[in-house]
Scaffold this motif. Structure first.
Motif, PDB file in Angstrom:
ATOM      1  N   ILE A   1      19.900   4.504  -3.242  1.00  0.00           N
ATOM      2  CA  ILE A   1      19.107   3.731  -4.216  1.00  0.00           C
ATOM      3  C   ILE A   1      18.231   4.676  -5.026  1.00  0.00           C
ATOM      4  O   ILE A   1      17.606   5.574  -4.464  1.00  0.00           O
ATOM      5  CB  ILE A   1      18.207   2.714  -3.471  1.00  0.00           C
ATOM      6  N   LYS A   2      18.182   4.421  -6.343  1.00  0.00           N
ATOM      7  CA  LYS A   2      17.272   5.191  -7.203  1.00  0.00           C
ATOM      8  C   LYS A   2      15.905   4.516  -7.104  1.00  0.00           C
ATOM      9  O   LYS A   2      14.916   5.113  -6.703  1.00  0.00           O
ATOM     10  CB  LYS A   2      17.823   5.169  -8.643  1.00  0.00           C
ATOM     11  N   SER A   3      15.865   3.227  -7.438  1.00  0.00           N
ATOM     12  CA  SER A   3      14.615   2.451  -7.316  1.00  0.00           C
ATOM     13  C   SER A   3      14.966   0.959  -7.250  1.00  0.00           C
ATOM     14  O   SER A   3      16.073   0.547  -7.597  1.00  0.00           O
ATOM     15  CB  SER A   3      13.706   2.710  -8.521  1.00  0.00           C
ATOM     16  N   PHE A   4      14.015   0.154  -6.767  1.00  0.00           N
ATOM     17  CA  PHE A   4      14.205  -1.290  -6.660  1.00  0.00           C
ATOM     18  C   PHE A   4      13.749  -1.980  -7.941  1.00  0.00           C
ATOM     19  O   PHE A   4      12.759  -1.566  -8.556  1.00  0.00           O
ATOM     20  CB  PHE A   4      13.423  -1.843  -5.465  1.00  0.00           C
ATOM     21  N   ASP A   5      14.456  -3.034  -8.323  1.00  0.00           N
ATOM     22  CA  ASP A   5      14.069  -3.856  -9.472  1.00  0.00           C
ATOM     23  C   ASP A   5      13.109  -4.964  -9.050  1.00  0.00           C
ATOM     24  O   ASP A   5      12.315  -5.444  -9.865  1.00  0.00           O
ATOM     25  CB  ASP A   5      15.325  -4.488 -10.107  1.00  0.00           C
ATOM     26  N   PHE A   6      13.227  -5.348  -7.756  1.00  0.00           N
ATOM     27  CA  PHE A   6      12.461  -6.495  -7.254  1.00  0.00           C
ATOM     28  C   PHE A   6      12.188  -6.304  -5.767  1.00  0.00           C
ATOM     29  O   PHE A   6      13.071  -5.847  -5.022  1.00  0.00           O
ATOM     30  CB  PHE A   6      13.274  -7.789  -7.465  1.00  0.00           C
ATOM     31  N   VAL A   7      10.973  -6.600  -5.306  1.00  0.00           N
ATOM     32  CA  VAL A   7      10.614  -6.523  -3.888  1.00  0.00           C
ATOM     33  C   VAL A   7       9.909  -7.826  -3.486  1.00  0.00           C
ATOM     34  O   VAL A   7       8.956  -8.238  -4.162  1.00  0.00           O
ATOM     35  CB  VAL A   7       9.671  -5.329  -3.591  1.00  0.00           C
ATOM     36  N   PHE A   8      10.413  -8.479  -2.412  1.00  0.00           N
ATOM     37  CA  PHE A   8       9.772  -9.686  -1.874  1.00  0.00           C
ATOM     38  C   PHE A   8       9.083  -9.287  -0.572  1.00  0.00           C
ATOM     39  O   PHE A   8       9.753  -8.856   0.381  1.00  0.00           O
ATOM     40  CB  PHE A   8      10.813 -10.795  -1.621  1.00  0.00           C
ATOM     41  N   LEU A   9       7.763  -9.376  -0.525  1.00  0.00           N
ATOM     42  CA  LEU A   9       6.995  -9.016   0.670  1.00  0.00           C
ATOM     43  C   LEU A   9       6.700 -10.282   1.464  1.00  0.00           C
ATOM     44  O   LEU A   9       6.054 -11.211   0.959  1.00  0.00           O
ATOM     45  CB  LEU A   9       5.684  -8.322   0.296  1.00  0.00           C
ATOM     46  N   ASP A  10       7.230 -10.338   2.703  1.00  0.00           N
ATOM     47  CA  ASP A  10       7.026 -11.535   3.519  1.00  0.00           C
ATOM     48  C   ASP A  10       6.999 -11.182   5.006  1.00  0.00           C
ATOM     49  O   ASP A  10       7.351 -11.992   5.856  1.00  0.00           O
ATOM     50  CB  ASP A  10       8.157 -12.545   3.236  1.00  0.00           C
ATOM     51  N   HIS A  11       6.563  -9.958   5.298  1.00  0.00           N
ATOM     52  CA  HIS A  11       6.494  -9.506   6.694  1.00  0.00           C
ATOM     53  C   HIS A  11       5.052  -9.490   7.160  1.00  0.00           C
ATOM     54  O   HIS A  11       4.227 -10.264   6.656  1.00  0.00           O
ATOM     55  CB  HIS A  11       7.210  -8.142   6.834  1.00  0.00           C
ATOM     56  N   TRP A  12       4.688  -8.677   8.106  1.00  0.00           N
ATOM     57  CA  TRP A  12       3.305  -8.652   8.626  1.00  0.00           C
ATOM     58  C   TRP A  12       2.351  -8.448   7.470  1.00  0.00           C
ATOM     59  O   TRP A  12       2.525  -7.509   6.674  1.00  0.00           O
ATOM     60  CB  TRP A  12       3.146  -7.519   9.634  1.00  0.00           C
ATOM     61  N   LYS A  13       1.368  -9.276   7.346  1.00  0.00           N
ATOM     62  CA  LYS A  13       0.496  -9.272   6.161  1.00  0.00           C
ATOM     63  C   LYS A  13      -0.315  -7.981   6.061  1.00  0.00           C
ATOM     64  O   LYS A  13      -0.614  -7.529   4.965  1.00  0.00           O
ATOM     65  CB  LYS A  13      -0.406 -10.504   6.156  1.00  0.00           C
ATOM     66  N   ASP A  14      -0.578  -7.341   7.220  1.00  0.00           N
ATOM     67  CA  ASP A  14      -1.331  -6.073   7.155  1.00  0.00           C
ATOM     68  C   ASP A  14      -0.421  -4.879   6.878  1.00  0.00           C
ATOM     69  O   ASP A  14      -0.858  -3.746   6.856  1.00  0.00           O
ATOM     70  CB  ASP A  14      -2.158  -5.861   8.427  1.00  0.00           C
ATOM     71  N   ARG A  15       0.893  -5.180   6.651  1.00  0.00           N
ATOM     72  CA  ARG A  15       1.806  -4.103   6.250  1.00  0.00           C
ATOM     73  C   ARG A  15       2.025  -4.095   4.742  1.00  0.00           C
ATOM     74  O   ARG A  15       2.680  -3.211   4.206  1.00  0.00           O
ATOM     75  CB  ARG A  15       3.169  -4.268   6.944  1.00  0.00           C
ATOM     76  N   TYR A  16       1.502  -5.138   4.035  1.00  0.00           N
ATOM     77  CA  TYR A  16       1.766  -5.216   2.590  1.00  0.00           C
ATOM     78  C   TYR A  16       1.230  -3.984   1.860  1.00  0.00           C
ATOM     79  O   TYR A  16       1.928  -3.384   1.036  1.00  0.00           O
ATOM     80  CB  TYR A  16       1.125  -6.468   1.985  1.00  0.00           C
ATOM     81  N   VAL A  17      -0.026  -3.584   2.135  1.00  0.00           N
ATOM     82  CA  VAL A  17      -0.595  -2.429   1.415  1.00  0.00           C
ATOM     83  C   VAL A  17       0.080  -1.123   1.828  1.00  0.00           C
ATOM     84  O   VAL A  17       0.585  -0.399   0.947  1.00  0.00           O
ATOM     85  CB  VAL A  17      -2.135  -2.348   1.587  1.00  0.00           C
ATOM     86  N   PRO A  18       0.139  -0.802   3.116  1.00  0.00           N
ATOM     87  CA  PRO A  18       0.790   0.478   3.468  1.00  0.00           C
ATOM     88  C   PRO A  18       2.226   0.585   2.979  1.00  0.00           C
ATOM     89  O   PRO A  18       2.651   1.647   2.520  1.00  0.00           O
ATOM     90  CB  PRO A  18       0.704   0.533   4.999  1.00  0.00           C
ATOM     91  N   ASP A  19       2.968  -0.522   3.020  1.00  0.00           N
ATOM     92  CA  ASP A  19       4.364  -0.444   2.589  1.00  0.00           C
ATOM     93  C   ASP A  19       4.496  -0.362   1.069  1.00  0.00           C
ATOM     94  O   ASP A  19       5.422   0.265   0.550  1.00  0.00           O
ATOM     95  CB  ASP A  19       5.171  -1.628   3.139  1.00  0.00           C
ATOM     96  N   THR A  20       3.552  -0.966   0.336  1.00  0.00           N
ATOM     97  CA  THR A  20       3.561  -0.834  -1.132  1.00  0.00           C
ATOM     98  C   THR A  20       3.274   0.616  -1.512  1.00  0.00           C
ATOM     99  O   THR A  20       3.963   1.201  -2.361  1.00  0.00           O
ATOM    100  CB  THR A  20       2.535  -1.792  -1.769  1.00  0.00           C
ATOM    101  N   LYS A  21       2.304   1.220  -0.819  1.00  0.00           N
ATOM    102  CA  LYS A  21       1.976   2.628  -1.076  1.00  0.00           C
ATOM    103  C   LYS A  21       3.157   3.523  -0.722  1.00  0.00           C
ATOM    104  O   LYS A  21       3.475   4.474  -1.449  1.00  0.00           O
ATOM    105  CB  LYS A  21       0.734   3.048  -0.278  1.00  0.00           C
ATOM    106  N   LEU A  22       3.852   3.152   0.347  1.00  0.00           N
ATOM    107  CA  LEU A  22       5.028   3.922   0.790  1.00  0.00           C
ATOM    108  C   LEU A  22       6.141   3.824  -0.260  1.00  0.00           C
ATOM    109  O   LEU A  22       6.761   4.831  -0.623  1.00  0.00           O
ATOM    110  CB  LEU A  22       5.497   3.356   2.132  1.00  0.00           C
TER     111      LEU A  22
END
Ligand SMILES: Nc1ncnc2c1ncn2CCOCCNC(=O)c1cc(-c2ccc(F)cc2)cc(O)c1O
Ligand SMILES: [Mg+2]
Length: 214
Positions: free
Chosen positions: A132-153
């Motif tokens: 994958i080069k990059s994602f066009d769309f991301v749906f975040l629906d997992h552990w709510k305290d993972r939203y920020v770290p995973d977005t930064k990742l």
């Protein structure tokens, strides 16, 4: 049988939905969860907002964090254009096992790659493993305290591009306050809140749509 709730959801799909008809699959889940047993699917009300954002973005490559039983996986995959792909990440092997069967029953398995494991470990491997080069769309629906770290990742791994749309579930209930602060205060995102209700309930919840500006 159906000893666990996800297995009872699968049974409801097998009993009430039409094989190969994605709409009938998520409608059967909605019926079951509204009338029999609540479950943490994005649901029909927030699902309509998800549908409209997806139709607008029309992603070629999409990522879902938190598959659960595959309800939103099926909702997303049914709207993807031919040749487009959805990668969905699930931590819990029991949920993943049921999701695979629900995805297959809906007939969208050719568009979906379900990967098992913690999002934090899998995101850095996305480029090499899926080309994958990059994602066009991301749906975040997992552990709510993972939203920020995973977005930064996702940012740090170069998996977001100018215009990538992030859509986050549950920003009000259970809530993702750190995430709202992050995307609303960052100059790198254009964010908008879609007010709705928690799935199968009258409690307020909503989706936050954030466009990465590069
Ligand atoms: N790959 C991964 N890496 C890390 N972690 C991962 C993962 N894959 C999964 N997980 C684990 C978390 O998965 C489930 C996350 N979803 C929720 O918790 C959720 C909860 C409610 C809710 C519950 C009770 C109420 F009273 C009111 C609302 C509603 C929702 O819509 C929710 O989405
Ligand atoms: Mg959710």
């Amino acid at each position: 049988t159906g000893s666990t709730q996800p297995q009872r959801m699968l049974e409801a799909v097998q009993k009430n939905a039409t094989k190969g008809d994605p709409e009938s699959v998520f409608s059967a889940i909605d019926y079951y969860c509204r009338h029999k047993e609540w479950a943490m699917n994005v649901g029909d009300e927030k699902g309509l907002i998800l549908d409209s954002v997806l139709t607008e973005v029309n992603p070629s490559i999409a990522l879902e964090l938190g598959t659960y039983c595959g309800y939103s996986t099926v909702r997303i995959a049914r709207l993807l254009s031919p040749g487009s792909k959805l990668i969905t990440v699930e931590f819990n092997p029991a949920f993943a096992a049921v999701a695979r069967q629900i995805i297959a029953y809906a007939g969208v398995q050719d568009k979906v790659t379900l990967v098992e494991g913690p999002s934090g470990d899998l995101i850095p491997k996305m480029k090499e493993r899926f080309g994958i080069k990059s994602f066009d769309f991301v749906f975040l629906d997992h552990w709510k305290d993972r939203y920020v770290p995973d977005t930064k990742l996702l940012e740090d791994c170069g998996l977001l591009r100018k215009g990538t749309v992030l859509l986050a579930d549950n920003v009000i209930c259970p809530g993702a306050p750190e995430y709202l602060k992050y995307v609303r205060n960052s100059p790198r995102y254009e964010s908008r809140y879609f007010k709705s209700n928690l799935e199968y309930s009258k409690v307020e919840d909503g989706l936050e749509k954030s466009v990465f500006l590069g």
